[in-house]
Scaffold this motif. Structure first.
Motif, short mmCIF file in Angstrom:
data_model
loop_
_atom_site.label_atom_id
_atom_site.label_comp_id
_atom_site.label_asym_id
_atom_site.label_seq_id
_atom_site.Cartn_x
_atom_site.Cartn_y
_atom_site.Cartn_z
N GLY A 8 26.27 54.43 21.69
CA GLY A 8 25.90 55.74 21.13
C GLY A 8 24.43 56.06 21.32
O GLY A 8 23.84 56.84 20.56
N GLY A 9 23.81 55.49 22.36
CA GLY A 9 22.38 55.65 22.58
C GLY A 9 21.97 57.01 23.13
O GLY A 9 20.77 57.27 23.27
N ALA A 10 22.94 57.88 23.42
CA ALA A 10 22.57 59.23 23.84
C ALA A 10 22.59 60.21 22.66
O ALA A 10 22.39 61.40 22.83
CB ALA A 10 23.51 59.72 24.95
N GLY A 11 22.87 59.69 21.48
CA GLY A 11 22.87 60.52 20.27
C GLY A 11 21.52 60.45 19.57
O GLY A 11 20.54 59.92 20.11
N PHE A 12 21.49 60.96 18.37
CA PHE A 12 20.22 61.11 17.63
C PHE A 12 19.54 59.75 17.35
O PHE A 12 18.49 59.44 17.91
CB PHE A 12 20.52 61.89 16.33
N ILE A 13 20.14 58.94 16.50
CA ILE A 13 19.45 57.70 16.09
C ILE A 13 19.46 56.68 17.23
O ILE A 13 18.46 55.98 17.46
CB ILE A 13 20.06 57.11 14.81
N GLY A 14 20.59 56.61 17.95
CA GLY A 14 20.69 55.64 19.05
C GLY A 14 19.59 55.85 20.08
O GLY A 14 18.99 54.88 20.57
N LEU A 36 29.23 60.31 25.90
CA LEU A 36 28.68 61.68 25.98
C LEU A 36 29.66 62.71 25.43
O LEU A 36 30.14 63.59 26.14
CB LEU A 36 28.27 62.02 27.43
N THR A 37 29.97 62.56 24.15
CA THR A 37 30.74 63.59 23.45
C THR A 37 29.83 64.80 23.29
O THR A 37 28.70 64.79 23.79
CB THR A 37 31.15 63.10 22.04
#
Ligand code: NAD
Ligand code: TDX
Length: 340
Positions: A8-14, A36-37
């Motif tokens: 989930g590193g392409a999201g906010f905290i990740g 990449l949802t």
């Protein structure tokens, strides 16, 4: 060389965690897996992609074959699981994907951590697993001993994952830790969430939809302080333990919205009270004594500084959020807020 899988590193905290780790540990390899949802953006990782210690893989954590292949290629020393469906309102509309990603995805990752040598596993959880606290008991806080008591399909899915993590620890001796953090804010926060939504609406001169009476309280933490805490747990946390993360920064939603307006120099007449969120949690408040005493963690950024930095970041990075709000997000916004 330590090799850490960040999901989930392409999201906010990740993504904030990826940048934190690349800077703090220049000798570590960081591999990000993200499907990449709607919430994941490769542009967020643009600078990381230029770092030779970083690799990005587009895959779904529930895809057992793809995750198995990745573990076979890399020699991971630790897994940090951020990947999740994270928005409470969306979980109320469509719970299924929350159960799939948040619970079954966690299972796949832990199965692979077991298969490839009992790899150190960290689960990024949330204070929402504790339910909520009443407004008239400011003396009460969530400790690690507070019973799980969930309100939304989102929090129920996160709590289920936590229980599974503890089961893998007890049954298979998988070396796990869990962190339960309060509300984060900062750069790359997806525009559907309270603070970026209010900043962006205010910039567009659009009304600011405050749910119910706006008196619900959240305990806000600048995202970098969360990343620092996870790094500390990964390196010094006791296996099989849960750590609460939060910085005694409780604010009523309406006060957060007014602060944003005041930083932007916009008028409070933009505020509109709208229909409440079903099952809306009243108050979250973390007691961070355990992580403070055991690991010496404390939040470095005050809310006053963090919120100014955050508003400034959205002003400086319009291209990042414009791309999001001009696409599919508009349909979501219409559907969620039109008749509210
Ligand atoms: P986010 O929605 O911004 O990002 C989630 C990321 O996960 C996205 O990049 C998305 O593409 C990816 N993802 C979703 N499903 C996936 C799947 N099946 N396979 C691979 N990747 C997938 O979320 P966030 O706010 O950064 O939250 C990250 C984690 O932290 C979540 O586990 C959340 O529960 C937890 N958390 C968030 C907060 C907060 O305030 N945002 C507070 C405490 C805990
Ligand atoms: O338009 C809005 N109006 C409003 O009043 C939105 C989007 C939210 N709110 C309220 C609801 C909450 O009381 O603001 C508060 C914060 O809402 P969100 O940003 O949706 O966050 P919350 O529901 O508190 O959950 C967040 O913190 C815990 C994250 O999204 C979760 O992933 C995390 O686990």
């Amino acid at each position: 060389m330590p090799n850490i899988l960040v999901t989930g590193g392409a999201g906010f905290i990740g993504s904030n965690f990826v940048y934190y780790m690349l800077e703090k540990h220049p000798d570590y390899r960081i591999v990000c897996i993200d499907s990449l949802t709607y919430a994941g953006n490769l542009s967020t990782l643009e600078k990381a992609l230029q770092n030779e210690n970083f690799r990005f893989v587009k895959a779904d954590i529930t895809d057992r074959e793809a995750v198995d292949k990745l573990f076979g290629e890399e020699n991971f020393t630790a897994v940090v699981n951020f990947a999740a469906e994270s928005h409470v309102d969306r979980s109320i509309e469509s719970p299924e994907v929350f159960l799939k990603t948040n619970i079954l995805g966690t299972q796949v990752l832990m199965d692979m951590a077991r298969k490839y040598g009992n790899i150190r596993y960290h689960q990024v959880s949330t204070d929402e697993v504790y339910g909520d606290l009443p407004l008239d008991r400011p003396d009460l806080f969530f400790t690690e001993e507070t019973p799980i008591h969930t309100s939304s399909p989102y929090s129920a899915s996160k709590a289920s994952a936590d229980l599974l993590v503890m089961a893998y620890y007890r049954t298979y001796k998988l070396p796990v830790t869990i962190s339960r953090c309060s509300n984060n804010y900062g750069p790359y926060h997806f525009p559907e969430k309270l603070i970026p939504l209010m900043i962006i609406n205010a910039l567009h001169g659009k009304s600011l939809p405050v749910y119910g009476d706006g008196l619900n309280v959240r305990d806000w933490l600048y995202v970098e302080d969360h990343c620092k805490a996870i790094d500390m747990i990964l390196h010094g946390g006791r296996i099989g333990e849960v750590y609460n993360i939060g910085g005694h920064n409780e604010r009523a939603n309406i006060d957060v919205v007014k602060t944003v307006l005041s930083i932007l120099g916009k008028d409070e007449s933009l505020i509109t009270y709208v229909k409440d969120r079903p099952g809306h949690d009243m108050r979250y408040a973390i007691d961070p004594t355990k992580i403070k005493n055991e690991l010496g963690w404390y939040p470095e950024t005050t809310f006053e500084n963090g919120i100014k930095k955050t508003v400034e970041w959205y002003l400086q990075n319009e291209a990042w959020w414009q791309e999001i709000v001009s696409g599919e997000y508009m349909n979501y916004y219409e559907k969620m807020y039109k008749d509210r």
